[in-house]
Write an enzyme that holds these catalytic residues in place. Sequence first.
Site, PDB file in Angstrom:
ATOM      1  N   HIS A 226       1.120   2.031   4.790  1.00 44.74           N
ATOM      2  CA  HIS A 226       1.928   2.202   6.122  1.00 44.74           C
ATOM      3  C   HIS A 226       2.475   3.710   6.272  1.00 44.74           C
ATOM      4  O   HIS A 226       1.974   4.222   7.444  1.00 44.74           O
ATOM      5  CB  HIS A 226       2.884   1.140   6.207  1.00 44.74           C
TER       6      HIS A 226
ATOM      7  N   LEU B 134      -0.443  12.321  28.239  1.00 46.06           N
ATOM      8  CA  LEU B 134      -0.706  11.292  27.795  1.00 46.06           C
ATOM      9  C   LEU B 134       0.465  10.181  27.658  1.00 46.06           C
ATOM     10  O   LEU B 134       1.723  10.456  27.286  1.00 46.06           O
ATOM     11  CB  LEU B 134      -1.176  11.186  25.995  1.00 46.06           C
TER      12      LEU B 134
ATOM     13  N   ASP C 176      -5.369  -1.448  11.675  1.00 42.68           N
ATOM     14  CA  ASP C 176      -5.396  -2.444  10.704  1.00 42.68           C
ATOM     15  C   ASP C 176      -6.007  -1.699   9.484  1.00 42.68           C
ATOM     16  O   ASP C 176      -6.987  -0.958   9.408  1.00 42.68           O
ATOM     17  CB  ASP C 176      -5.984  -3.778  11.118  1.00 42.68           C
TER      18      ASP C 176
HETATM   19  C1  IPE Z   1      -2.780  -7.044  13.794  1.00 40.33           C
HETATM   20  O1  IPE Z   1      -3.139  -6.897  12.195  1.00 40.33           O
HETATM   21  C2  IPE Z   1      -1.359  -6.550  14.187  1.00 40.33           C
HETATM   22  C3  IPE Z   1      -1.313  -5.110  14.054  1.00 40.33           C
HETATM   23  C4  IPE Z   1      -2.105  -4.250  13.833  1.00 40.33           C
HETATM   24  C5  IPE Z   1      -0.045  -4.634  14.269  1.00 40.33           C
HETATM   25  P1  IPE Z   1      -2.762  -8.047  11.306  1.00 40.33           P
HETATM   26  O2  IPE Z   1      -3.328  -7.706  10.016  1.00 40.33           O
HETATM   27  O3  IPE Z   1      -1.436  -8.657  11.351  1.00 40.33           O
HETATM   28  O4  IPE Z   1      -4.007  -9.251  11.816  1.00 40.33           O
HETATM   29  P2  IPE Z   1      -4.278 -10.483  11.003  1.00 40.33           P
HETATM   30  O5  IPE Z   1      -3.462 -11.243  10.590  1.00 40.33           O
HETATM   31  O6  IPE Z   1      -5.205  -9.881   9.987  1.00 40.33           O
HETATM   32  O7  IPE Z   1      -5.284 -11.147  12.046  1.00 40.33           O
HETATM   33  C1  IPE Z   2      -1.839  -2.988   9.716  1.00 39.91           C
HETATM   34  O1  IPE Z   2      -2.414  -3.138   8.315  1.00 39.91           O
HETATM   35  C2  IPE Z   2      -0.554  -2.621   9.873  1.00 39.91           C
HETATM   36  C3  IPE Z   2       0.320  -3.670  10.142  1.00 39.91           C
HETATM   37  C4  IPE Z   2      -0.283  -4.941  10.698  1.00 39.91           C
HETATM   38  C5  IPE Z   2       1.759  -3.716  10.507  1.00 39.91           C
HETATM   39  P1  IPE Z   2      -2.094  -4.124   7.577  1.00 39.91           P
HETATM   40  O2  IPE Z   2      -0.750  -4.171   6.918  1.00 39.91           O
HETATM   41  O3  IPE Z   2      -2.295  -5.422   8.246  1.00 39.91           O
HETATM   42  O4  IPE Z   2      -3.120  -4.042   6.445  1.00 39.91           O
HETATM   43  P2  IPE Z   2      -4.262  -5.179   5.690  1.00 39.91           P
HETATM   44  O5  IPE Z   2      -4.746  -5.691   6.866  1.00 39.91           O
HETATM   45  O6  IPE Z   2      -3.430  -6.278   4.932  1.00 39.91           O
HETATM   46  O7  IPE Z   2      -5.074  -4.206   4.977  1.00 39.91           O
HETATM   47 MG    MG Z   3      -4.176  -6.452   8.675  1.00 36.17          MG
END
Ligand code: IPE
Ligand code: IPE
Ligand code: MG
Length: 249
Positions: free
Chosen positions: A39, A133, A22
Amino acid sequence: MESVKNRLDKNNIPKHVAVIMDGNGRWAEKHGKARVFGHENGVESVRSVVEGAGEIGVKYLTLYAFSTENWDRPKNEVDALMELLVKAIEMETESLNKNNVRLSTIGDINSMPTSVKENLENCINTLNSNTGLNLVIALSYSSKWEIVNAVKGIVKDAIENKIKPELINNELFENYLSTAKIPDPELLIRTSGEYRISNFLLWQIAYSELYFTEKLWPDYRKEDFFEAILDYQNRERRFGKTSEQLISQ
Ligand code: IPE
Ligand code: IPE
Ligand code: MG
């Protein structure tokens, strides 16, 4: 500087580590760029952590890459993520193969675009005979989806007299989850300073150790992963027993 890797107890490496990757969007914002840039830069982190996990002998690494809820993001971000997935799978297959990594997925893969499904299938087939792995990518995954799906499967088999309802127990239930045959993760890591599970592996993490770090995913590297493993190794996993019981065992 000496790697944290050398300080790890080789006899206490978790078999399965799950990661909620995240913070990509915030990382991009910090760099004055669009979310997609975050990303894209997260791919290098995946590469590093997969390598690190293989180096210390982790058997299963599950990465939360796209949740059921993530479908509700703006269309341009979802499209960019799907495109990036296709590219990343294509680009990484060779080095994954060199590193003896196997690949599988959990989640509602049928809901993914055909291009992603085809790429995944190719990659999974190429890596099929590897023995190192096991990399598990969670795509269009959510735990509630998975649990409801399991219930559907159980009810169907009960109606068809393949299972007896009175014999339903934890073990049988687990056979209907997408993680059947994969041991539960001993450790769950979440990056980006969010303290929640976001619908990930709810059943499987019933007794996992949880590790949270402020680092944003695109900044995360294998050295950070080793730090998390070291932290894990300093915990006492009691499973409801007392500390004294564990010591006398
Ligand atoms: C959780 O992250 C999903 C992934 C890492 C793929 P999100 O960024 O979507 O989660 P929330 O919405 O902040 O809880
Ligand atoms: C995690 O990073 C990747 C996915 C959920 C696909 P985010 O896109 O949720 O990044 P933040 O949380 O908005 O910074
Ligand atoms: Mg996120």
